[in-house]
Enzyme design. Structure first.
Site, short mmCIF file in Angstrom:
data_model
loop_
_atom_site.label_atom_id
_atom_site.label_comp_id
_atom_site.label_asym_id
_atom_site.label_seq_id
_atom_site.Cartn_x
_atom_site.Cartn_y
_atom_site.Cartn_z
N ARG A 43 -50.52 88.29 -41.25
CA ARG A 43 -50.81 86.98 -41.85
C ARG A 43 -50.98 87.01 -43.37
NH1 ARG A 43 -55.47 84.16 -38.09
NH2 ARG A 43 -54.66 84.75 -36.03
N HIS A 89 -43.34 80.96 -35.20
CA HIS A 89 -44.70 81.07 -35.75
C HIS A 89 -45.67 80.15 -35.01
CE1 HIS A 89 -47.22 82.63 -39.02
NE2 HIS A 89 -47.76 81.42 -39.13
N TYR A 133 -43.46 62.38 -44.11
CA TYR A 133 -42.98 61.61 -45.26
C TYR A 133 -42.15 62.43 -46.24
CZ TYR A 133 -46.52 58.26 -43.72
OH TYR A 133 -47.26 57.38 -42.98
#
Length: 872
Positions: A43, A89, A133
């Site tokens: 990570r 993922h 958006y």
């Protein structure tokens, strides 16, 4: 239940047989270590090869697989996030979108990897708009990270549910770890790598290819320092060099601003990297309201799409420099803590600049090698097919007859391979011996490909494929050819994507030099007649009372003697004047540091001396910068001249002429003067003359000078001292037999030059000739060194103050056959922290008054010894 089935509750039987006893602390420790390594490798830390964390790598690979490249239309970020999360993922959409948004921010990434449309956040700390958006696609430079990934260039692994394969690392056509940097917090460690300029990093990589032994300093000739996307300025270079050399450092970053005094404002144009503009303005306003910063009446944020512009209006009468300094102290500077930590073979390592580039270069070599092997296999396969086609064209009639007279496609293939025989009118057709691939291809050929034009094209293609095979075999067989390919591809990327630096350097600008790495300390430099040289910390020589024998200062080889000793600082730039009238430039840190008992090293690589050439005077270049003055030189035969310091700006490595000398004459001493000083010349037989330096006109370097003192008999000049009455109180004289004295400046009446002068000190069999004359003040220390290497440091105030016509007191106890070789003064500023005296003094030290005459005798001797000056 069968009788053979064990009782489940019987100890050691059934389920109980699988239970193991373990200490809970051991189990917790191992489990935590496993978790920590999972976070570190999976990570938080980037891979040194492609500079990406798994989430960034998976996003880019998912976009590549979905065709969302730089040449496609933008796609909703939610779609990209969904595909990344579903296939590669499974850690939540918010983490993926945050990583995607950061790769699209031109204020976070030096070279953004994602081309975004919509609101992806701002330098004011505004968060990106919701993923539904915004739209995104890969930036062109991101495609360079994935270039050739379909050519077996990197290893793949199964995704989390074994449905798909994902790359363990990207091919990465440029050193992305340095170019875009990275930051992350793992368990027990963190990384914080600044971004850099692409062109500089590629140049450094090319340098490492061409010069594998290149040092960090060599690479820094190309990589000047971090290049932040927000511009601003790095303060100094030492921290940058430390970070590149060790992998850790603290770099000060300062906002770029303009002080517009006429308009009464300060305008901020660029902010330190990762500085929140809105929060910065808020903090400044809070300090103004709290009275911590005075002189500001208004702050306006006039930033737009073209860049940052924060205007700070000043109150009437406010001093802009004062306000600027207050802002610098608290707001306009930040510290970027460099921690160059990355994964190397799955293990976290802190890397230097060279190590980072070397690991990338190793990865790139592996990628290009695997790509070449893949392309070679494809080229050989294609050549094999083309060979079959050419062979078929040569026997086209028989090939067509074989296919036409075969009962099926499979029979035709078998016949072409020579496995069966086809007969026409009872006559067998020839066996061609095509391979299986060739036979399959020939059977699938169209009749249109049998034209002569098609045959010519096949031959041309075959020649091209053979050239390709030859080139790939050369690359795989020659490391230098493989490196040349890497270098060529890197330079192509540089030409396409590199731009100008955005971050500049301020304050301690300039290239990183060796001086930046040398601790600043005061040192004693010793030079012998055989040109051995070394330096030692002044702190090694504790001050003693006068009259001591001192301590060993150097180990001379047989027949060698000390030539000169002088005190300086390791960061000083020195002018070394020799008895032959030459001057050399020397950086003090270039002199090797050695112990007191060491001989030193040959100075041949530092100072290109001729035979018999010795240092007679040393001038600190820092002293020259403080004044617009002169270097005043005096020769053994009594000539003196002044030369402007401007004449000594460009000194060659082989030295330049400082003064012209008559045959048999030598340069004795040099002083720095500013045109207002009085000079005192001292001779070996104890005479001295004081006169205003204006009596000596300024001359060029090649001039001989004029007479400064009229010498009697075989007397010669011992030295010259310049009087600065703001710092100096006495004239100090030391003789070869170790005697010396202080005398008030007033005792040396000013005369005209070229006079015989006055008696300075009595020279006789006890004292010996004068060795040195200096002007000293309170707090100064004297460093005296003998021919045989003994060195004594003593406060000048420990030496008696007596009249001129006296013998003085013992300063250093000189052994029989030894003599004082050189004397230098440690200014009070350098010795103020080491005022404690070593109580060890010589038992032979004379009492202060032992050799002093009474005042009446001194006055009588002064009037008797005074000789009027003669005009030249």
């Amino acid at each position: 239940m069968s009788s053979e089935t064990p009782d489940a509750f019987e100890p050691g039987a059934g389920i109980a047989a699988e239970i193991k006893n373990a200490r809970i602390e051991d189990e917790m420790e191992q489990s935590y270590i496993d978790y920590a390594m999972s976070v570190i490798a999976g990570r938080a830390l980037p891979d040194v090869r492609d500079g990406l964390k798994p989430v960034h790598r998976r996003i880019l690979y998912a976009m590549d697989q979905a065709g969302v490249t730089a040449h496609s239309s933008h796609r909703k970020s939610s779609s990209i996030v969904g595909e990344t999360m579903g296939d590669y993922h499974p850690h939540g959409d918010s983490a993926i979108y945050d990583a995607l948004a950061r790769m699209a921010q031109d204020f976070s990434m030096r070279y953004p990897l994602v081309d975004g449309q919509g609101n992806f956040g701002s330098v004011d700390g505004d968060p990106p708009a919701a993923m539904r958006y915004t739209e995104a696609r890969m930036a062109p430079i991101a495609e360079e990270l994935l270039e050739d990934i379909d050519k077996d260039t990197v290893d793949f692994q199964s995704n989390y549910d074994d449905r798909k394969q994902e790359p363990t690392v990207l091919p990465s056509s440029f050193p992305n770890l340095l170019v875009n940097g990275s930051s992350g917090i793992a368990v027990g460690m963190s990384t914080n790598i600044p971004p850099h300029n692409l062109g500089e990093v590629i140049d450094a990589t090319v340098e490492l290819i061409e010069n594998p032994d290149a040092t960090v300093s060599d690479l820094m000739e190309h990589v000047k320092g971090p290049d932040f996307p927000t511009g601003a300025n790095i303060v100094g270079r030492n921290a940058v060099h430390k970070a590149y050399k060790t992998g850790r450092g603290r770099v000060r970053v300062r906002a770029d601003y303009e002080v517009e005094e006429e308009e009464g404002r300060i305008v901020i144009n660029e902010l330190p990297y990762q500085e929140n503009k809105a929060r910065l303005i808020e903090r400044i306003a809070d300090d103004v309201n709290a009275g911590k910063i005075e002189g500001i009446r208004d702050i306006r944020d006039e930033s737009d799409r073209d860049g940052i512009r924060v205007v700070i209006e000043l109150k009437r009468g406010a001093i802009a420099e004062v306000v600027k300094n207050q802002l610098l102290d608290n707001h306009l500077e930040s510290t970027f803590g460099v921690i160059n930590l990355a994964l190397v073979d799955g293990q976290p390592q802190v890397l230097t600049l060279k190590e980072t580039l070397q690991h990338y270069l190793d990865h790139r070599r592996d990628v290009v090698r695997r790509r070449s092997e893949y392309e070679l296999t494809e080229a050989e396969d294609r050549a094999h097919i083309l060979e079959g086609r050419l062979k078929a064209l040569e026997h086209i009639d028989d090939v067509v007859e074989t296919i036409r007279n075969s009962e099926s496609r499979d029979d035709a293939k078998a016949a072409l391979r020579g496995e069966v025989t086809v007969e026409v009118d009872g006559e067998p057709l020839p066996a061609f011996g095509f391979s299986e691939d060739q036979a399959n291809h020939i059977v699938s050929m169209q009749l249109g490909s049998l034209t002569s034009m098609e045959a010519a094209e096949i031959e041309d293609e075959y020649d091209d494929v053979q050239d390709t095979i030859e080139r790939l075999e050369t690359i795989l067989g020659d490391q230098s050819e493989l490196d040349a390919v890497i270098e060529e591809e890197l330079l192509e990327i540089k030409d396409q994507y590199a731009d100008e630096r955005r971050t500049s350097f301020v304050a301690n600008t300039g290239e990183v030099t060796r001086a930046d790495l040398i601790p600043e300390e005061d040192v004693v430099v010793v030079v012998s007649e055989d040109d051995y040289i070394k330096r030692m910390p002044v702190s090694q020589f504790r001050a003693q009372h006068r009259g001591g024998k001192g301590i060993i200062g150097t180990d001379l080889k047989e027949g060698d003697n000390v030539s000169s000793v002088f005190v300086t600082n390791t960061h000083d730039d020195l002018l070394c004047f020799t008895n032959h009238g030459q001057v050399y430039q020397l950086k003090a840190y270039q002199v090797p540091e050695m112990s007191r008992t060491a001989r030193g090293k040959s100075a041949v690589n530092l100072l290109d001396f001729d035979d018999g050439e010795e240092i007679t005077a040393v001038v600190n270049c820092d002293d020259l910068e403080e004044i617009d003055g002169y270097l005043t030189m005096v020769t053994r035969d009594g000539y003196i001249k002044r030369t402007s310091v401007d004449k000594f700006q460009n000194i060659l490595s082989t030295g330049i002429i400082a003064t012209k000398l008559d045959e048999g004459d030598e340069l004795a001493d040099v002083e720095v003067t500013d045109g207002t000083r009085d000079l005192v010349i001292g001779t070996e037989q104890g005479m001295s003359i004081r006169f205003d330096e204006d009596e000596v006109r300024a001359m060029g370097r090649s001039a001989r000078g004029v007479r400064g003192i009229n010498l009697t008999g075989d007397d010669v000049v011992a030295g010259v001292a310049a009087i600065d009455e703001t710092h100096h109180s006495w004239v100090l004289t030391v003789t070869e037999n170790g005697y010396g004295k202080r005398t008030d400046l007033d005792a040396y009446r000013a005369q005209s030059r070229n006079g015989k002068g006055l008696i300075d000190i009595k020279t006789n069999e006890r004292n010996g000739p004068v060795c040195a004359i200096n002007t000293v003040g309170e707090g100064d220390h004297l460093v005296v060194m003998s021919d045989e290497g003994q060195i004594l440091r003593t406060p000048v105030e420990d030496i008696s103050t007596v009249g001129r016509n006296t013998m003085g007191v013992i300063v250093m106890d000189i052994e029989s056959g030894d003599a004082v070789a050189s004397v230098d003064v440690i200014p009070a500023a350098m010795s103020e922290d080491e005022n404690e005296l070593d109580d060890e003094t010589s038992e032979n030290a004379l009492a202060d008054g032992e050799s002093a005459d009474d005042e009446s005798t001194e006055r009588a001797n002064e009037s008797a010894d005074e000789i009027p000056a003669d005009d030249e």
